[in-house]
Scaffold this active site. Structure first.
Site, short mmCIF file in Angstrom:
data_model
loop_
_atom_site.label_atom_id
_atom_site.label_comp_id
_atom_site.label_asym_id
_atom_site.label_seq_id
_atom_site.Cartn_x
_atom_site.Cartn_y
_atom_site.Cartn_z
N ASP A 406 -81.19 37.47 -66.84
CA ASP A 406 -79.61 38.06 -66.21
C ASP A 406 -79.39 37.14 -65.94
O ASP A 406 -80.28 36.12 -65.06
CB ASP A 406 -79.04 39.60 -66.01
CG ASP A 406 -78.07 39.69 -66.02
OD1 ASP A 406 -77.33 39.09 -66.86
OD2 ASP A 406 -78.33 40.75 -65.46
N GLU A 409 -76.05 31.73 -66.94
CA GLU A 409 -75.35 30.81 -67.22
C GLU A 409 -75.40 29.42 -66.84
O GLU A 409 -75.57 28.57 -66.87
CB GLU A 409 -73.86 31.47 -67.43
CG GLU A 409 -74.44 32.85 -68.45
CD GLU A 409 -74.84 34.05 -67.62
OE1 GLU A 409 -75.10 34.96 -68.72
OE2 GLU A 409 -74.37 34.21 -66.45
N ASP A 483 -72.59 42.01 -71.55
CA ASP A 483 -71.61 43.40 -70.67
C ASP A 483 -70.27 44.28 -70.62
O ASP A 483 -69.13 43.99 -71.01
CB ASP A 483 -71.33 42.97 -69.20
CG ASP A 483 -72.35 42.86 -68.44
OD1 ASP A 483 -73.56 43.13 -68.41
OD2 ASP A 483 -72.50 42.25 -67.38
#
Length: 794
Positions: A406, A409, A483
């Site tokens: 997670d 990015e 999300d």
């Protein structure tokens, strides 16, 4: 950022002049090692073939283009491809077995046709161009009949005509709605459908890129903030051809471990070992199937990766072992941010070993994430990838076989949401800025994680789930859509998102079932679980501070329905696992838009609220509250209701009633679907395999694939492949044949049940040419049971 009407004051609207410099007129060309190199007044252009149906075009404003590809591409040009080149004065003609490329010289414009004369792409008044600020752009004609799909992970409807989309990996907690553009995944590739034929373009550029299918009715463009204009044209001509061509370039997923296809339960966060045990025990007490529980960030010691909070998780190894005995895996989250703490081993090693991202002056870049001030591994270095991958022995030594990446990015808690763009990555000795390599960060972290786990698991298949990625992420990880929220609208958004990810090479994807943020309801959780049972990745996940959404958290009716559909997931695993096998071989998605199977039917081009599972099954969920009816479009042919065997005519819309406990499922006539019995987890062996024949007028056949579900032995041929067919001899008489294509692995099935749907009271069945009797359930349903050895292995 302004969030009021001040953002649209009239004085904010400024017309921007055309700042692009055209490549200009043709000057010369030469042929070097099968590559056509063209020089124009203002640029250099290279053209080369990768396969008969894939051609690469590269433009560099300053020098002969580099032909080095990004990390997303694994294919190499096929130097054996033959083509003929002819100079016709004002044009260059390049002809191969699949392409006719016409290069107009004054100014340089490229038109690509297929061998039948169908225009694939054409440049007209505008073509390739660039700016003095190093931006590059390419314009193509847009036909009135063009429909656009793919683009990786995007919100909105399935068809992206009329949209402008940015590829820049971004942590977006809220909102997720049709105008939310840049998300976690950047896959700069799309498919054009025109009159039932298809072609693709893959833009291999790692900078921030933009695809503009919105600003004009007669042209579209794709552009990047830097780098070369480097793109591949994929000839098709079918949509399946394009997906196979793209995944030839970018790679195909390995077969995942079978446990990763089961039902997964997660929450941000299960706070301690006792809560995890209670969740697992409740699933088993209620006999609700479960294969995996996730540990979110609170399992760590102050969010330090590769640690456990010893107070809340005093014995993780025993926890993993005990749950594994119950048939339940544990998957922990691992983020890239490493807490800046001089007493923390990972940080110490990273600093001393020069493992972290830095500025050109040598200072480490620090950003705020969950642990506070953090450093970030520079995954562009092969050495760092190996170091990071090796660190996962912390988890594998505890018995874990999966990891959840997670915040990769990479996400940083600042205004830009990411790393400083002036950070300079090592890139194995070819330094490049974060501005150029940002979109690769999640992919490279995934590669490091997957390869490290693969080595440590000594033959077992690792499972990796990732939020961020780029072209090629399917080689390492499954993708969840980030999300989302517990809104009915987000349930609807999840279908086209997963279908477009599938068209973009990512066959293993799914949303957070029930929605991550906000509070779900029992009805929403039921309807979402029904959908999740048939999406490739099936995980229920919810956020801290929201209502709990384990299957039993609402009323008894909701729990019963949710349990039933989780069981249905396990019942369908033989069919699903075979589709995953096909995806690993061909790149074709498990979850498919309807137009993939019916490309000539224009009713399917904008069909975003139903999907195909493989070639034969239509899933048409209800995605509105207090709704028990929906319109379902069924394409050409006849379709069976999965639940009742009622037949429906194709090429028409049907108003279908489905109470809360029913998900509309339709099976195409002339299909055979392999199913099994429900079980508590994939650890349990299947004892029976069922083949459901949905009879029509045509012959029927399917392939069933099976292996051990956990090792890479299938790569050495240790698998079982069975072809099952039914041939209509005459009215009411069928011959069912089984042909073992490969049996280097012996499945656990003891019995085989053949179930014929849609027959008559007079139906006669031959099994491999010998008449057999079955049990007639009703006038149209006939069951025949045989031992597996008798039917298949003899």
């Amino acid at each position: 950022m302004l969030d009021s009407s001040a953002a649209i004051q009239p004085n904010k609207q400024v017309k921007i002049e055309n700042k692009f410099i055209d490549v200009g007129n043709f000057l010369s060309y030469e042929l070097i090692d099968k590559t056509i190199q063209i020089q124009t007044e203002n640029s250099f252009v290279s053209i080369l073939f990768y396969e008969r149906d894939i051609v690469r075009i590269v433009m560099n404003p300053n020098e002969v283009p580099s032909l080095k590809s990004s990390f997303g591409v694994i294919a190499h040009p096929n130097k054996e491809i033959y083509y003929h080149m002819e100079d016709r004065g004002n044009d260059l003609y390049i002809k191969s077995s699949q392409f006719l490329i016409i290069i107009r010289k004054y100014p340089l414009r490229i038109t690509i046709l297929d061998i039948k004369g169908r225009t694939i792409v054409r440049e007209n008044s505008l073509g390739m161009a660039y700016t003095e600020e190093n931006e590059v752009i390419c314009f193509k004609e847009m036909d009135t009949r063009d429909n656009f799909y793919g683009f990786g992970e995007k919100t909105g409807y399935l068809n992206k005509r009329g949209e402008k989309m940015t590829m820049w990996n971004t942590d977006v907690y809220a909102p997720h709605n049709p105008e939310t553009d840049a998300l976690y995944q950047s896959i700069p590739y799309f498919i054009t459908m025109r009159n039932g034929s298809a072609h693709g373009i893959f833009f291999d550029n790692t900078f921030k890129t933009v695809f503009d299918m919105k600003s004009s009715e007669d042209k579209y463009s794709f552009s990047a903030e830097g780098g070369q204009l480097d793109y591949y044209v994929l000839a098709g001509p079918t949509i399946k051809d394009v997906v196979m061509q793209y995944t030839f370039l970018s790679g195909r997923m390995p077969l995942p471990p079978k446990w990763s296809l089961g039902y997964h339960q997660s929450r941000y966060s299960y706070q301690d070992e006792w809560e995890v045990r209670e969740i697992a025990e409740t699933f088993r007490e209620k006999e609700i199937p479960l294969d995996c529980i996730y540990l979110d960030i609170h399992y760590m010691n102050e969010y330090r990766v590769f640690t456990f909070n010893k107070y809340n998780f005093p014995n993780p190894q025993r926890l993993v072992s005990d749950l594994k005995a119950m048939g339940i895996k544990i998957v922990p989250i691992v983020d890239p941010g490493v807490k800046a703490d001089p007493e923390y081993t990972i940080y110490l090693e990273g600093v001393r070993g020069d493992k972290f991202c830095k500025y050109i002056e040598g200072d480490i870049f620090f950003g705020e994430v969950w642990p506070g001030k953090s450093a970030f591994p520079d995954f562009t270095s092969s050495e760092v990838q190996t170091w990071w991958g090796d660190k996962h022995n912390f988890y594998t030594n505890l018995g874990m076989e999966g990891i959840w990446n997670d915040m990769n990015e990479p996400s940083v808690f600042n205004e830009s949401k990411t790393m400083d763009l002036s950070v300079v990555h090592h890139n194995d000795g070819v330094p490049k800025t974060h501005k150029e390599l940002h979109n690769l960060y999640g992919l490279l972290m995934g590669a490091a994680t997957y390869e490290g786990m693969k080595e440590q698991l000594k033959g077992k298949r690792p499972f990796l789930l990732t939020r961020a990625g780029f072209t090629g992420i399917q080689r390492y990880a499954a993708v969840w859509t980030g999300d989302n929220r517990s809104f009915w609208e987000h349930l609807k958004l999840s279908l086209p998102m997963c279908m477009n990810l599938g068209l973009s090479g990512v066959a293993f994807s799914g949303p957070d079932v029930g929605g991550f943020a906000h509070d779900t309801t029992g009805q929403l959780l039921v309807r979402w679980t029904q959908v999740g049972a048939f999406t490739p990745f099936f995980r229920n996940h919810s956020a801290i501070g929201t209502s709990r959404q384990e299957p039993w958290c609402y009323n008894e009716e909701n729990e019963t329905i949710i349990k039933r559909y989780i069981e249905e997931r396990y019942r369908w695993l033989p069919y699903l696992y075979t589709l995953f096998y096909e995806a690993s071989i061909t790149g074709l998605p498990v979850m498919r838009p309807v137009f993939m199977e019916y490309p000539k039917d224009d009713q399917t081009y904008n069909l975003s609220n139903q999907f195909m599972l493989g070639e034969s099954v239509m899933i048409a969920p209800i995605m509105d509250p207090d709704t028990n009816y929906r319109s379902v479009y069924l394409p050409k042919g006849n379709w069976y209701c999965y639940w009742t065997d009622k037949k429906f005519e194709g090429e028409t819309h049907h108003l279908i009633k489905a109470e809360l406990d029913e998900l509309p499922i339709f099976v195409k006539e002339n299909s055979v679907i392999p199913l099994t019995e429900p079980k508590q987890s994939t650890k349990e062996k299947d004892r029976k395999i069922e083949f459901h024949f949905y009879l029509g007028e045509d012959d029927i056949n399917c392939i069933l694939y099976e292996d051990d579900g956990e090792t890479f032995n299938y790569e050495d041929g240790e698998s079982f492949i069975l072809e099952v067919s039914a041939k209509k001899i005459k009215k009411d008489e069928w011959n069912i044949c089984t042909t073992t294509i490969q049996k280097n692995f012996i499945p656990s099935w003891e019995t085989v049940e053949l179930i014929l749907h849609g027959g008559s009271a007079d139906t006669i069945v031959l099994l491999n040419g010998t008449p057999v009797k079955g049990q007639r359930v009703d006038e149209q349903l006939l069951r025949i049971e045989k031992s597996f050895d008798e039917l298949v292995m003899s």
